[in-house]
Design a protein around this motif. Structure first.
Motif, mmCIF file in Angstrom:
data_model
loop_
_atom_site.group_PDB
_atom_site.id
_atom_site.type_symbol
_atom_site.label_atom_id
_atom_site.label_comp_id
_atom_site.label_asym_id
_atom_site.label_seq_id
_atom_site.Cartn_x
_atom_site.Cartn_y
_atom_site.Cartn_z
ATOM 1 N N PRO A 6 43.109 31.932 12.095
ATOM 2 C CA PRO A 6 44.557 32.173 11.935
ATOM 3 C C PRO A 6 45.150 31.447 10.731
ATOM 4 C CG PRO A 6 44.005 31.616 14.214
ATOM 5 C CD PRO A 6 42.782 31.339 13.399
ATOM 6 N N LEU A 7 44.363 30.542 10.118
ATOM 7 C CA LEU A 7 44.817 29.853 8.912
ATOM 8 C C LEU A 7 44.036 30.294 7.681
ATOM 9 C CD1 LEU A 7 45.282 26.214 10.258
ATOM 10 C CD2 LEU A 7 46.911 28.112 10.255
ATOM 11 N N ASP A 32 60.030 36.306 11.171
ATOM 12 C CA ASP A 32 59.975 35.192 12.109
ATOM 13 C C ASP A 32 59.643 33.903 11.347
ATOM 14 O OD1 ASP A 32 58.516 33.337 14.121
ATOM 15 O OD2 ASP A 32 59.358 34.890 15.411
ATOM 16 N N PRO A 33 60.287 32.770 11.703
ATOM 17 C CA PRO A 33 60.034 31.509 10.983
ATOM 18 C C PRO A 33 58.587 31.024 11.110
ATOM 19 C CG PRO A 33 61.404 31.145 12.927
ATOM 20 C CD PRO A 33 61.363 32.627 12.708
ATOM 21 N N ALA A 34 57.827 31.560 12.058
ATOM 22 C CA ALA A 34 56.422 31.156 12.188
ATOM 23 C C ALA A 34 55.636 31.459 10.917
ATOM 24 C CB ALA A 34 55.784 31.879 13.377
ATOM 25 N N TYR A 35 56.020 32.520 10.211
ATOM 26 C CA TYR A 35 55.261 32.916 9.033
ATOM 27 C C TYR A 35 55.338 31.862 7.938
ATOM 28 C CZ TYR A 35 54.492 37.501 11.068
ATOM 29 O OH TYR A 35 54.085 38.513 11.885
ATOM 30 N N GLN A 36 56.506 31.239 7.771
ATOM 31 C CA GLN A 36 56.613 30.212 6.738
ATOM 32 C C GLN A 36 55.802 28.982 7.127
ATOM 33 O OE1 GLN A 36 57.854 30.644 3.763
ATOM 34 N NE2 GLN A 36 57.149 28.580 3.220
ATOM 35 N N ILE A 37 55.777 28.652 8.409
ATOM 36 C CA ILE A 37 54.960 27.525 8.878
ATOM 37 C C ILE A 37 53.485 27.810 8.612
ATOM 38 C CG2 ILE A 37 54.254 26.221 10.922
ATOM 39 C CD1 ILE A 37 57.049 26.817 12.082
ATOM 40 N N ILE A 38 53.068 29.023 8.903
ATOM 41 C CA ILE A 38 51.653 29.390 8.692
ATOM 42 C C ILE A 38 51.319 29.388 7.201
ATOM 43 C CG2 ILE A 38 50.012 31.299 8.867
ATOM 44 C CD1 ILE A 38 50.361 29.778 11.464
ATOM 45 N N ARG A 39 52.257 29.855 6.373
ATOM 46 C CA ARG A 39 51.994 29.826 4.927
ATOM 47 C C ARG A 39 51.770 28.389 4.448
ATOM 48 N NH1 ARG A 39 56.301 33.716 4.860
ATOM 49 N NH2 ARG A 39 55.478 35.822 4.434
ATOM 50 N N THR A 42 51.684 20.710 13.095
ATOM 51 C CA THR A 42 52.629 19.611 12.874
ATOM 52 C C THR A 42 53.607 19.963 11.752
ATOM 53 O OG1 THR A 42 51.110 18.543 11.347
ATOM 54 C CG2 THR A 42 50.992 17.860 13.646
ATOM 55 N N GLU A 43 54.825 19.467 11.887
ATOM 56 C CA GLU A 43 55.858 19.699 10.872
ATOM 57 C C GLU A 43 55.611 18.805 9.655
ATOM 58 O OE1 GLU A 43 59.493 21.418 9.398
ATOM 59 O OE2 GLU A 43 58.159 21.967 11.054
ATOM 60 N N ASN A 44 55.940 19.321 8.479
ATOM 61 C CA ASN A 44 55.877 18.618 7.188
ATOM 62 C C ASN A 44 54.466 18.461 6.641
ATOM 63 O OD1 ASN A 44 58.697 18.313 7.026
ATOM 64 N ND2 ASN A 44 58.606 16.485 8.324
ATOM 65 N N ASP A 45 53.512 17.935 7.441
ATOM 66 C CA ASP A 45 52.143 17.833 6.900
ATOM 67 C C ASP A 45 51.302 19.053 7.271
ATOM 68 O OD1 ASP A 45 52.005 17.177 9.562
ATOM 69 O OD2 ASP A 45 51.204 15.161 9.242
ATOM 70 N N TRP A 46 51.792 19.913 8.177
ATOM 71 C CA TRP A 46 51.231 21.243 8.440
ATOM 72 C C TRP A 46 49.734 21.207 8.798
ATOM 73 C CZ3 TRP A 46 55.723 23.260 8.798
ATOM 74 C CH2 TRP A 46 56.731 22.960 7.873
ATOM 75 N N ARG A 47 49.376 20.321 9.682
ATOM 76 C CA ARG A 47 47.990 20.244 10.145
ATOM 77 C C ARG A 47 47.892 20.745 11.594
ATOM 78 N NH1 ARG A 47 45.866 15.515 8.869
ATOM 79 N NH2 ARG A 47 47.660 14.407 8.008
#
Length: 848
Positions: free
Chosen positions: A238-239, A111-118, A284-289
């Protein structure tokens, strides 16, 4: 006269320059959206809606853009111009329409969520330490409400007077705690914290309210929420660095807000009964906060005490680079023993400053400070600053309880009030002294004091020297001028078999500093005198109840005692630095006490009765002699921190160990003293919470005799043994050791008590068993004198059984392994058992 007109004009200007924006938040179906976040765009100022979705906050005249947010709903903005009137806004939020953007799906179907979480995990440490320091204003409102209170708990009826005092209705429904606080919070990396509570209000009380923790941060690997009792290991974010091995993540889609794309991700634990969250987190996208989250903890998250805890947070930008928490809501449910309760803890953070300039020594030992007039603010003040409107039942709670409190306070010293308080206590019942004891307060305008008599039946005991023993104890307590408190505790003891009457009195005088900004220098004077019965080991390792049962049922009279006519005095001083100093002087005329009865329930057990002296160490009973002993203790706990209330300071602990040094000297020839010795002891003790890896507790020490010319058995170095299945005091006893066989006058010895509480680290991996929430504990108790006198215990056990009990399997090796024993011990340990263990082992020593 002109001055008064000018003052009036200023007050009118101030009054009219602050208007209110208020309103309600709905969803598209017309349902209320409670606890939505309301923010003035471009700032961190705003409010939180209440449980009825109502919000209100003050602003000065001008034009504003108001932003309304709720997790799972589309953010809405409204422009408003404030002139001389309040403005009402109604927000109707549509459900968040998440867009499934085009993503690259890996060949393994991840699932693409995993890359966002990474990506978010990589950024986590940086965001946690992004600013070196910051300050902010904090408003907190805490409310706990009963939805049902049974008429009985554990078969004991809850008095109607108690229900009335809590102002519950006939079904047991009502608010039992309501408070508000306003504070200034300051934080500096890596671990500096200070909170100044400007104002505080508790419904129906003059007390001080505040909720903790001040901040909950998912940017930490392990998240601590409230007290450690909820889960001493904390909860895995979760992070966290290894979050992917603990959680499943599902990408729900993304939405746009202020030109920024935000990813919505569902968080699910991979396994039950791990300290894990479940719910939604928005990144958030790109800055991942973190943008916001709505997460829940349940019993399957190893949550203790309460049943569920829901945490909601909204983050907003402070500047182009830094985001901080704007609103935080904690909502809990509790339903046990027929008690149904809920709680809401709302925090609103405003006016962030991420580049503060702190004065030198701003961060000191006082981490929470309440202003002198913290609880003196009128209701009008709260109405003017409150960013979360009160609900109708909260308004009523304040109105009724505060009015009643003021009426009681105004009449507190009146004759009518005094008569009412006396009447409420009821009459003294003579029969109470046999079981429940008597505890009374004498109310008076000038001379209020407390007195009482302890239960006779609960304090009866049996031993082979005195037979059946009747203990009559009482107390008298009174506050004196200059912040002093006097306590007098008379005691009478009568043994029916030896017909000996012993009587003595303990007197203490305590003083406390009452000036707000003075350093703590608390003092205590103590004086005792009379004739008493003491154990040879002054730490009293055997409780009278355990000894009575073991003697009557098994003929094991482990407790060894002697009589003494004594006079003792002591002085103790505590300093704010964490230093504690005490000196004690004792005169004892020590008198042997021999057995006078061999009665046991089963006659065959009477043959096991042993002499009433430490026969394991000395061959015969001692002859009467005198002893004068002086003892000095110095203990120091570095880094001690405090909460400073308007007229007192309360220590809340330190991460550093407590160091204790004792020196004791037996003085020869003074008042006929026959002893002559010098001994010392040094101890280091602490608890270290390693969160997910468990809690380590230790107490290690060294000691010995510098001079042992004339030492009687009472003054030997004793190692607290135990021969009972009921565990002795943890971290201070040897569960399978003799009480006196290893007592010594050696020049040197060492000992260690070490135990590790795994707190579910291993047991939560066992299917089925993990639902019990029983936790593993393991460790060792060891002392070493020489090759012929040493003892090593290794133990492993389970604690938190029924939240109370602890069971250990112990194997002991003595004298280099020449003697080996194993046994099971049962004690108190776990969520509630730890507290019971402290109560059982508090003040069990003779004191001198």
């Amino acid at each position: 006269m002109k001055k008064y007109f000018l003052l009036l004009a200023i007050l009118i200007a101030i009054k009219t320059s602050a208007q209110k924006i208020y309103g309600t938040v709905f969803n598209a179906k017309g349902d209320l959206l409670p606890y939505s976040s309301i923010t003035i765009k471009g700032t961190t100022n705003g409010a939180s809606a209440n449980n009825r979705a109502r919000f209100a906050f003050n602003v000065t005249p001008g034009t504003y853009t108001i932003v309304c947010q709720h997790v799972g709903y589309t953010t809405q903005e409204k422009a408003v111009t404030i002139n001389s009137h309040d403005e009402e806004l109604v927000f109707i939020l549509a459900e968040q329409k998440l867009v499934m953007k085009e993503v690259v799906v890996k060949s393994n179907g991840e699932d693409p969520a995993y890359q966002i979480i990474r990506e978010a995990i990589k950024k986590r440490p940086g965001y946690f330490k992004q600013v070196n320091a910051f300050t902010c204003d904090l408003y907190a409102k805490d409310m706990i409400k009963l939805r049902h209170l049974p008429t009985k708990i554990f078969g004991r009826k809850i008095p109607d007077a108690d229900r009335q005092e809590m102002m519950l209705d006939t079904l047991g429904v009502g608010i039992i705690y309501l408070s508000e606080s306003v504070a200034k919070v300051a934080i500096q990396q890596p671990d500096k914290f200070k909170m100044q509570v400007v104002s505080s209000r508790v419904s129906g009380s003059s007390g001080f309210g505040f909720s903790f923790p001040t901040f909950i941060s998912l940017y930490q690997n392990t998240v601590t929420i409230f007290a450690e009792q909820l889960n001493p290991r904390g909860f895995i974010s979760p992070l966290a660095d290894k979050a992917i091995s603990f959680y499943k993540f599902k990408f729900l889609g993304s939405f746009w807000e202020n030109g920024k794309e935000i990813n919505s991700i569902r968080v699910t634990p991979r396994r039950d009964y791990e300290p894990l969250f479940s719910g939604i987190i928005n990144i958030t996208e790109n800055d991942w906060r973190i943008h916001s989250f709505d997460l829940k903890l349940t019993k399957k998250s190893q949550l203790e005490i309460i049943d569920t805890l829901q945490i909601t947070q909204f983050h907003v930008p402070v500047n182009d680079e830094v985001w901080r928490v704007k609103n935080q809501l904690l909502h809990f449910n509790f339903n046990k023993l027929g008690i149904d309760a809920i709680g809401n803890f709302v925090n609103v953070y405003t006016d962030y400053n991420v580049a503060p300039n702190f004065a030198k020594n701003y961060f000191d030992r006082v981490i929470i400070k309440y202003d002198t007039n913290v609880n003196k603010k009128p209701a009008a003040y709260w109405d003017s600053i409150r960013p979360v409107p009160l609900e109708k039942e909260e308004v009523k709670d304040y109105l009724v309880k505060d009015s009643l409190f003021e009426r009681q306070k105004d009449s507190a010293i009146s004759k009518t009030a005094i008569d009412s308080l006396k009447k409420k206590q009821g009459k003294v019942k003579v029969l109470d002294v046999f079981w429940s004891g008597i505890s009374r307060t004498h109310y008076s305008k000038l001379h209020t004091y407390n007195w009482g008599v302890n239960s006779l039946l609960k304090n009866m005991e049996y031993n082979t020297a005195e037979g059946l023993v009747l203990n009559v104890g009482g107390y008298y307590e009174k506050n004196l001028p200059a912040a002093r408190r006097l306590t007098v505790m008379p005691n009478i003891r009568y043994g029916f078999s030896n017909a000996h009457l012993n009587a003595w009195t303990d007197i203490t005088l305590r003083s406390r500093d009452m000036e707000l900004d003075k350093k703590i220098k608390r003092e205590e004077w103590a004086f005792s005198a009379g004739k008493r019965v003491s154990q040879f080991n002054k730490e009293s390792p055997i409780t009278p109840l355990v000894n009575s049962i073991s003697t009557l049922l098994y003929g094991d009279n482990f407790m060894k005692t002697y009589e003494n006519i004594f006079v003792a005095t002591g002085f103790t001083k505590r300093y704010e630095s964490g230093l504690r100093f005490s000196i004690k002087a004792l005169y004892e005329d020590r008198i042997p006490l021999n057995n006078t009865t061999k009665f046991t329930v089963f006659k065959r057990d009477s043959v096991d009765i042993t002499p009433n002296y430490p026969y394991e160490k000395i061959a015969t009973q001692f002859n009467r002699y005198q002893a004068v002993i002086v003892s000095t203790d110095i203990s120091y706990k570095p880094g001690q921190q405090y909460v400073q209330f308007p007229y007192r300071k309360v220590a809340i602990g330190s991460k550093y160990p407590t160091f204790t040094l004792n020196y004791t000297r037996g003085l020869n020839s003074i008042f006929g003293s026959d002893v002559n010795f010098d001994k010392w002891k040094f101890n280091v003790a602490n608890d270290n919470n390693f969160k997910l890896w468990g809690l380590l507790k230790y107490n290690v020490g060294l000691g010995g005799f510098l001079n042992n010319k004339t030492v009687y058995i009472q003054d030997y170095q004793h190692f607290n043994g135990n021969r009972s299945t009921l565990a002795a005091e943890y971290l201070n006893s040897f569960q399978l050791s003799s009480y006196y066989a290893n007592s010594t006058t050696a020049k040197f010895y060492g000992m260690a008590h070490i135990e590790h509480h795994f707190n579910g680290l291993l047991t939560n991996k066992i299917p089925g068993f993990n639902q019990l929430n029983w936790n593993l504990v393991a460790g060792t108790n060891t002392f070493y004198i020489n090759q012929l006198s040493n003892h090593v215990e290794l133990f492993i056990g389970l604690e938190n059984i029924l939240k109370i009990f602890r069971v250990d399997f112990i194997t002991a090796f003595e004298n280099g392994g020449r003697r080996r024993t194993s046994a099971i011990s049962i004690g108190f340990g776990g969520l509630l058992g730890g507290t019971i263990n402290k109560v059982v082992n508090t003040d069990k020593t003779n004191g001198f």
